[in-house]
Scaffold this motif. Structure first.
Motif, mmCIF file in Angstrom:
data_model
loop_
_atom_site.group_PDB
_atom_site.id
_atom_site.type_symbol
_atom_site.label_atom_id
_atom_site.label_comp_id
_atom_site.label_asym_id
_atom_site.label_seq_id
_atom_site.Cartn_x
_atom_site.Cartn_y
_atom_site.Cartn_z
ATOM 1 N N SER A 87 41.375 41.250 40.745
ATOM 2 C CA SER A 87 42.021 42.487 41.200
ATOM 3 C C SER A 87 41.029 43.628 41.411
ATOM 4 O O SER A 87 41.412 44.728 41.780
ATOM 5 C CB SER A 87 43.077 42.930 40.196
ATOM 6 O OG SER A 87 44.144 42.019 40.199
ATOM 7 N N SER A 88 39.754 43.362 41.133
ATOM 8 C CA SER A 88 38.769 44.418 41.384
ATOM 9 C C SER A 88 37.506 43.810 41.980
ATOM 10 O O SER A 88 36.459 43.781 41.357
ATOM 11 C CB SER A 88 38.459 45.180 40.100
ATOM 12 O OG SER A 88 38.214 44.279 39.040
ATOM 13 N N ALA B 114 47.006 47.092 44.894
ATOM 14 C CA ALA B 114 46.188 47.375 43.706
ATOM 15 C C ALA B 114 44.698 47.337 44.056
ATOM 16 O O ALA B 114 43.919 48.195 43.634
ATOM 17 C CB ALA B 114 46.503 46.369 42.607
ATOM 18 N N ILE B 115 44.320 46.342 44.839
ATOM 19 C CA ILE B 115 42.917 46.189 45.208
ATOM 20 C C ILE B 115 42.462 47.350 46.079
ATOM 21 O O ILE B 115 41.378 47.913 45.892
ATOM 22 C CB ILE B 115 42.705 44.855 45.944
ATOM 23 C CG1 ILE B 115 42.857 43.695 44.955
ATOM 24 C CG2 ILE B 115 41.350 44.807 46.618
ATOM 25 C CD1 ILE B 115 42.798 42.333 45.586
ATOM 26 N N ASP B 117 43.752 50.332 46.125
ATOM 27 C CA ASP B 117 43.666 51.514 45.260
ATOM 28 C C ASP B 117 42.361 51.516 44.474
ATOM 29 O O ASP B 117 41.682 52.531 44.368
ATOM 30 C CB ASP B 117 44.849 51.537 44.280
ATOM 31 C CG ASP B 117 46.152 51.901 44.968
ATOM 32 O OD1 ASP B 117 46.087 52.518 46.051
ATOM 33 O OD2 ASP B 117 47.223 51.571 44.432
ATOM 34 N N HIS B 118 42.047 50.358 43.935
ATOM 35 C CA HIS B 118 40.821 50.228 43.159
ATOM 36 C C HIS B 118 39.600 50.574 44.002
ATOM 37 O O HIS B 118 38.694 51.277 43.561
ATOM 38 C CB HIS B 118 40.719 48.805 42.627
ATOM 39 C CG HIS B 118 39.432 48.522 41.923
ATOM 40 N ND1 HIS B 118 38.387 47.866 42.532
ATOM 41 C CD2 HIS B 118 39.009 48.851 40.691
ATOM 42 C CE1 HIS B 118 37.386 47.783 41.670
ATOM 43 N NE2 HIS B 118 37.723 48.357 40.558
ATOM 44 N N ARG B 119 39.603 50.124 45.222
ATOM 45 C CA ARG B 119 38.480 50.384 46.122
ATOM 46 C C ARG B 119 38.353 51.875 46.411
ATOM 47 O O ARG B 119 37.273 52.451 46.383
ATOM 48 C CB ARG B 119 38.653 49.563 47.406
ATOM 49 C CG ARG B 119 37.590 49.680 48.491
ATOM 50 C CD ARG B 119 36.164 49.383 48.045
ATOM 51 N NE ARG B 119 36.063 48.378 47.001
ATOM 52 C CZ ARG B 119 35.091 48.348 46.111
ATOM 53 N NH1 ARG B 119 34.115 49.233 46.134
ATOM 54 N NH2 ARG B 119 35.072 47.400 45.190
ATOM 55 N N GLU B 121 39.399 54.303 44.578
ATOM 56 C CA GLU B 121 38.936 54.991 43.369
ATOM 57 C C GLU B 121 37.427 54.881 43.216
ATOM 58 O O GLU B 121 36.744 55.855 42.912
ATOM 59 C CB GLU B 121 39.609 54.398 42.122
ATOM 60 C CG GLU B 121 40.988 54.981 41.848
ATOM 61 C CD GLU B 121 41.760 54.122 40.860
ATOM 62 O OE1 GLU B 121 41.130 53.569 39.927
ATOM 63 O OE2 GLU B 121 42.993 53.979 41.030
ATOM 64 N N GLU B 122 36.923 53.681 43.455
ATOM 65 C CA GLU B 122 35.487 53.484 43.300
ATOM 66 C C GLU B 122 34.722 54.303 44.328
ATOM 67 O O GLU B 122 33.692 54.905 44.012
ATOM 68 C CB GLU B 122 35.148 51.999 43.424
ATOM 69 C CG GLU B 122 33.817 51.678 42.757
ATOM 70 C CD GLU B 122 33.767 50.265 42.204
ATOM 71 O OE1 GLU B 122 34.684 49.917 41.426
ATOM 72 O OE2 GLU B 122 32.826 49.516 42.556
#
Lengths: 194, 194
Positions: A87-88, B114-115, B117-119, B121-122
């Motif tokens: 997921s990341s 989710a992925i 969003d994670h991207r 954020e990073e």
DNA sequence: GAAGTCATGTAAAATGTTACATGATTCA
DNA sequence: TGAATCATGTAACATTTTACATGACTTC
């Protein structure tokens, strides 16, 4: 994601030989992934050994024998699992180019220009490649490849524009250093972007 | 450019310990290079053995002993040589993120979101980091670091914008698949960018 | 008291790159 | 005739990641 997983993924889309996979990677994966034969062939062998792909030898006259790989049910499951359990996912740039430019003050302005030119050419080459794909069958592509291709286009275009607009930051003023010291330092305002 | 060369380069700017170098890489090199202690410490040991850097142990009370490395004349020469002998430095992206998004049609829309969003954020995190640097002593930076920092900003901003604007390409319409088949397919025009 | 920072390293495992080896066909 | 494309692989080498090991101090 290692080469093995990437190969497995590509094989969910269509059967292929190792050679084919290399070509595909040089195509639409070009801007964010690369692998040599030295990784691909062993990867396929391992996948076959694990029962995730099947291999059938295809021989035609006057051509080297090809090994056509097809994903198995278990292979498909395995790939879906790897997708599900990540997921990341990473996104890593390793740039010798930027590393060198960081030390630009230690370099010859002529060489800096050459490096910048080289980078622009490579960006153009990759951008052209993506443009070709878009022309061909763009409209029928699934969302995934379309998103990825668009991403590459957007990011490489931004890189191209930045280098073209800001290269003078690195090569300006230094050329004058070759002259027999006029002691006339031209101060530039350090504008980097708007 | 391997870790050894990068360390040597950083040591042309200032003396440092292995720990320091790691921090520096996590700072302004963050967006295009990374290395762990497991590469840095051996690299410094090799550089020292080759006579390209010198090491002096600094011990303070109540602190672990530090090994401060300083580049030697030969080290500086060696680094200048590596710069001089490389006119087409690489610039490679390896992205699990894009690889996964390529196969979006095989994935759960919730996970895709989710992925994404994670991207985002990073990217924001790294963008913020660069912004901090700019605030601090930006105006006094040499052209090299300024160019490199600006490059990172431009490219990551483009990536951010692209993901934010095109994420619906990957997650739209699929949510509806959970519904008991209304057979009402909403066709979206495949706009990717202007 | 626990988590985080400072600080250094080793060793095994995983991974990838490069060079080598082979050989037919096609195109300029 | 020479270069490029098709086609597969091995083996050595280089490089990086990960896990382990240690230990004091500081901040919550």
């Amino acid at each position: 994601m290692d080469v093995k997983t990437i190969c497995l993924g590509l094989l969910t889309l269509d059967d292929a030989t190792g050679y084919d996979l290399k070509k595909q990677l040089e195509g639409s994966f070009n801007h964010f992934y690369s692998a040599g034969f030295g990784s691909i062939y062993p990867a396929l062998a391992q996948l076959a050994e694990a029962g995730l792909v099947e291999c059938s030898e295809v021989s035609e006259e006057g051509r080297p024998a090809r090994k056509l790989y097809r994903i198995t049910g278990r292979g498909r499951e395995a790939f879906l699992d790897t997708l599900k359990n990540n997921s990341s996912p990473g996104h890593k740039l390793r740039s010798e180019f930027l590393a060198m430019m960081y030390f630009a003050q230690l370099m010859d302005p002529g060489q800096i220009r050459a490096i910048l030119d080289h980078r622009l050419e490579e960006l153009d080459r990759k951008l052209d490649l993506l443009a070709e794909y878009e022309q061909s069958d763009w409209r029928h592509w699934p969302a995934g490849p379309r998103f990825v291709c668009g991403f590459g286009k957007a990011v490489m275009q931004a890189a191209r524009d930045y280098v073209a607009e800001n290269r003078q930051l690195l090569s300006d003023g230094k050329e004058l250093a070759k002259e027999p010291r006029g002691d006339k330092v031209v101060t530039r305002n350090g504008r980097v972007q708007a």
